[in-house]
Write an enzyme that holds these catalytic residues in place. Structure first.
Site, short mmCIF file in Angstrom:
data_model
loop_
_atom_site.label_atom_id
_atom_site.label_comp_id
_atom_site.label_asym_id
_atom_site.label_seq_id
_atom_site.Cartn_x
_atom_site.Cartn_y
_atom_site.Cartn_z
N ASP A 9 -6.96 53.60 6.01
CA ASP A 9 -6.05 53.39 4.88
C ASP A 9 -6.80 53.99 3.70
O ASP A 9 -7.80 53.41 3.24
CB ASP A 9 -5.80 51.90 4.64
CG ASP A 9 -4.78 51.70 3.54
OD1 ASP A 9 -4.92 52.35 2.49
OD2 ASP A 9 -3.84 50.90 3.73
N HIS A 10 -6.36 55.14 3.22
CA HIS A 10 -7.22 55.86 2.28
C HIS A 10 -7.41 55.11 0.97
O HIS A 10 -8.36 55.38 0.23
CB HIS A 10 -6.73 57.30 2.06
CG HIS A 10 -5.58 57.45 1.12
ND1 HIS A 10 -4.29 57.24 1.49
CD2 HIS A 10 -5.53 57.78 -0.20
CE1 HIS A 10 -3.50 57.45 0.44
NE2 HIS A 10 -4.22 57.78 -0.59
N HIS B 57 -1.11 50.18 1.93
CA HIS B 57 -1.90 50.26 0.70
C HIS B 57 -1.77 49.00 -0.17
O HIS B 57 -2.77 48.45 -0.63
CB HIS B 57 -1.47 51.47 -0.14
CG HIS B 57 -1.51 52.78 0.60
ND1 HIS B 57 -2.42 53.04 1.59
CD2 HIS B 57 -0.75 53.90 0.49
CE1 HIS B 57 -2.23 54.27 2.04
NE2 HIS B 57 -1.21 54.81 1.40
C1 BG6 Z 1 0.28 58.12 1.29
C2 BG6 Z 1 1.79 58.10 1.35
O1 BG6 Z 1 -0.25 57.20 2.19
O2 BG6 Z 1 -0.13 57.76 -0.02
C3 BG6 Z 1 2.38 59.03 0.31
O3 BG6 Z 1 2.22 58.50 2.64
C4 BG6 Z 1 1.83 58.72 -1.06
O4 BG6 Z 1 3.80 58.93 0.31
C5 BG6 Z 1 0.31 58.65 -1.03
O5 BG6 Z 1 2.27 59.74 -1.94
C6 BG6 Z 1 -0.23 58.15 -2.35
O6 BG6 Z 1 -1.62 58.27 -2.34
P1 BG6 Z 1 -2.42 58.38 -3.69
O7 BG6 Z 1 -3.85 58.42 -3.25
O8 BG6 Z 1 -1.95 59.63 -4.37
O9 BG6 Z 1 -2.06 57.16 -4.47
#
Ligand code: BG6
Length: 508
Positions: free
Chosen positions: A197-198, A260
């Site tokens: 989960d980044h 997230h």
């Molecule tokens: C991803 C989603 O996990 O996270 C995307 O699939 C989203 O739809 C993105 O745009 C948002 O990531 P960040 O790091 O830009 O907040």
């Protein structure tokens, strides 16, 4: 600059601890994620000297091409998307360690080829490298790839580690997530599996743990006696771009909330772990997920508001509505916005409303957690001229303007006792004077170091699906649940205000 570094000796970027020689194999090597995030992250690790001294990369995807073409693809990706301008020497050295295998993910020959290349790389170095298989493909391939790795004996090795990194989405509901866990665990051990989960790789998200557990002043307040409500927002100004094929089958709840936002919530609300080892942290996260009461299917219309963007404005341009985006099914009921109210049934949080919202094509991009404290019991400064006295609010800004701010009520200078809110702020940009590593850099490095603290465990993803599953069921069973449209560039559907019962959403 030199002074700042002396004052902040820890501002070093990523740690350069020795890491066992590693071969990283990226499935979906020519895909969007590899192009925009993974290859640039690997480059930045190389740039920082954080990669293992001996490192190889194998990209694999369906398309057939010689190694050289894949290296050119990697060079272009890195040049375009890396957070720093690539250094020719570092880049050339990295590219020289890259190979490519072109094969369909269900083609056994592809796995033979991967084994052959990885074996040659071990032989050249004269020792077995750790192997990391990174599944950056469409989720429909996860099971096939894991099974094929097992069938080719690539799931274990003597005297070196094998790890499997699995991208999101991990399942599309509780049942499919359980099935996927089952399939992966029939080949790999849980300790080998790294579910990404980044958001957990973001510096600001990890800082929530440090803020809570590294400072004495918050813990006494961090409970139902002092906290009035919590709001977590992940607003994006972008639309779905070219991702209709994925997004139209996903929607905001699956795309952002299940993973997230619930991760942010667990980090904010978990009990202090005994240590920061992977299992101690994840045990606490799972406990709090279990304490979150999933809404009953019948209660979903009152507890959850969904929406879909209509045509409007973004960055000063007219933009189409969701239904006009290329690839979206006519009349699609996919939500691009969701807001919900949750409760955590434990001693710390009972009775504190938790509000989550996420959406695309909103007024601006911001991810933040706002913890609002209870108002003072009696306000003695009701003089005219006092401006907008509000309860204290702690805002943890994940992005952009990464930092923490605490609103306080202060006296307006002058003869009268007039007050107004002011902010006490810590901003990463000014306090550390260094660029934070990208989430993927930290996470890829952790997989190489074998540290799973920032990755979701099997029970954790299932517990998170358990919370959103009734919402999916309600929407599926009752298509008449409203799906209001909101203009692109707006703060979302006004219907979401009703969830707050008199409180306000943070402005967007
Ligand atoms: C991803 C989603 O996990 O996270 C995307 O699939 C989203 O739809 C993105 O745009 C948002 O990531 P960040 O790091 O830009 O907040």
């Amino acid at each position: 600059m030199a002074i700042v570094e002396q004052e902040n000796p820890l501002v070093e970027g990523l740690e350069r601890t020795p890491v066992h020689p590693t071969t990283l194999i990226i499935f979906g090597g020519t895909g969007d994620l590899a192009q925009r995030k993974l290859l640039p992250a690997v480059y930045n690790l190389a740039h920082e000297g954080a990669l293992p001294e001996r490192f190889n990369l194998i990209g694999t995807a369906r398309r057939d091409m010689p190694d050289e073409d894949f290296r050119n693809f990697a060079r272009e990706s890195i040049t375009k998307y890396s957070r720093r301008h690539p250094d020719d020497k570092v880049l050339s050295s990295l590219l020289s360690r890259i190979r490519y295998v072109g094969a369909a993910f269900d083609d056994p020959k592809g796995y033979d080829e991967i084994a052959r290349h990885a074996g040659e790389m071990d032989d050249e170095a004269g020792l077995p490298f750790n192997r990391i298989f990174y599944l950056a493909t469409a989720p429909g391939f996860f099971e096939t790839i894991a099974e094929s790795l097992g069938a080719h004996g690539l799931d274990q090795r003597q005297s070196a580690e094998v790890r499997l990194v699995v991208e999101k989405p991990f399942g599309r509901d509780l049942e499919s997530a359980q099935a996927l866990n089952h399939a992966l665990l029939s080949v790999f051990d849980e300790r080998q599996i790294y579910r990404i989960d980044h958001y957990l790789g973001k510096e600001t998200v990890q800082n929530i743990l440090v803020l809570r557990f590294g400072n004495g002043i918050f813990e006494p307040l961090w409970n139902r006696s002092y906290i009035d409500n919590v709001q977590i927002t992940a607003a994006e100004d972008i639309g779905i771009g070219t991702r209709a094929e994925y997004y139209d089958h996903s929607g905001a709840l699956r795309d952002i909330v299940q993973n997230h936002l619930l991760q942010l919530l667990t980090i904010l609300s978990m009990e202090p772990p005994v240590s920061f080892s992977a299992d101690e942290v994840r045990n606490e996260k799972v406990k709090v997920l279990h304490a979150i009461r999933p809404p009953a299917v019948e209660a979903v219309p009152e507890r959850v508001v969904r929406g879909q963007y209509a045509a409007g404005m973004a960055e000063g341009h007219d933009v189409p509505g969701y239904l006009e985006e290329q690839g979206v099914a006519p009349g699609s009921k996919t939500e691009t916005y969701v807001a919900l109210r949750l409760a955590i049934d434990n001693w710390r949080w009972a009775g504190v409303p938790i509000f989550l919202r996420a959406g695309k094509r909103l007024a601006r991009k911001t991810t933040e957690i706002a913890v609002t404290l209870k108002p003072v019991p009696h306000l003695a400064f009701q003089q005219s001229g006092s401006l907008g006295v509000q309860p204290n609010q702690l805002v943890l800004s994940v992005q952009p303007n990464e930092g923490v701010s605490l609103s306080l009520v202060a006296k307006i200078p002058g003869a009268k006792m007039r007050v107004r809110p002011v902010n006490m702020e810590f901003l990463y940009g000014t306090s550390f004077m260094s660029q934070s590593p990208e989430a993927y850099e930290r996470l890829i490095l952790d997989t190489m170091r074998g540290d799973a603290t920032l990755f979701a465990r099997d029970d954790e993803v299932e517990a998170a699906w358990g919370i959103v599953d009734p919402i999916l069921t309600a929407w599926e069973q009752n298509p008449d649940i409203p799906l209001p449209q909101y203009p692109a560039g707006s703060p979302g559907p006004p219907e979401a205000n009703a969830l707050l019962e008199g409180k306000d959403w943070r402005p967007l």
